[in-house]
Enzyme design. Sequence first.
Site, PDB file in Angstrom:
ATOM      1  N   GLY A  15       0.794  -1.219   0.000  1.00  0.00           N
ATOM      2  CA  GLY A  15       0.000   0.000   0.000  1.00  0.00           C
ATOM      3  C   GLY A  15       0.827   1.270   0.000  1.00  0.00           C
ATOM      4  N   HIS A 112      -1.189   1.322 -13.230  1.00  0.00           N
ATOM      5  CA  HIS A 112      -0.406   0.214 -13.786  1.00  0.00           C
ATOM      6  C   HIS A 112       1.024   0.711 -13.985  1.00  0.00           C
ATOM      7  CE1 HIS A 112       0.293  -3.524 -15.893  1.00  0.00           C
ATOM      8  NE2 HIS A 112       0.939  -2.831 -16.818  1.00  0.00           N
TER       9      HIS A 112
END
Length: 209
Positions: A15, A112
């Site tokens: 994260g 991405h």
Amino acid sequence: MSDELQVAVFASGGGSNFQALIDKKEEGKLHVTFALLLGNNSKAKAFERARNHDIPTLHSTPSHFEDEKKYTEKLLEEFESRNIGLIVLAGYMKMIPAEVIAKYHNRIINIHPALLPSFGGQGMYGKKVHQAVLDYGAKVSGITVHFVDEEYDKGPIILQETAPVLDSDDADSLAARVLKIEHANYWRAVEAFSQGTIKMEGRRVIGSV
Ligand code: GRF
């Protein structure tokens, strides 16, 4: 509830992108409320980051449910009760039910670590992406933030930034360079969405990010 956009972040791992978003909010650059952190692995560091910033968490994964329908119902219930207006994927490794994707059409974004449509698609995640870039011999890589639709890594592009590929790179050094660019830029797409400075024109996302 504040009148800021209510955001749910989905994360499966460390994260660090989630943390970068929290930091931008704390710096006063990002004007949203993180209303939920959803993850499929309760040991993931993303949960600790959420707790450190008093962000509600939900540990949930399809295997906790009888079937996909029940899982979908639970997710939609959670989002509705929290008035979620945007779902931000930040290293989320589980599938998202089709009904959630349909209901949150153009309200789910993903990051991405390469320049789509190259080096994306199912199974392209983590180091595999950077290794593929190196194996192909590309001279430039980067990041893509895009809306999520039914096809992996194919949704409309919101922003892209580039990173050079150096002769000395291996997958780790390229990943580290790209990750810095992710951290510096993901928040811009979230902010543009929340402030309504982007809109769709066909499959193009236009406006200022
Ligand atoms: C990032 O590289 C992101 O592009 C991809 O998953 C990774 C998550 O990293 N979708 P982190 O958990 O935010 O550190």
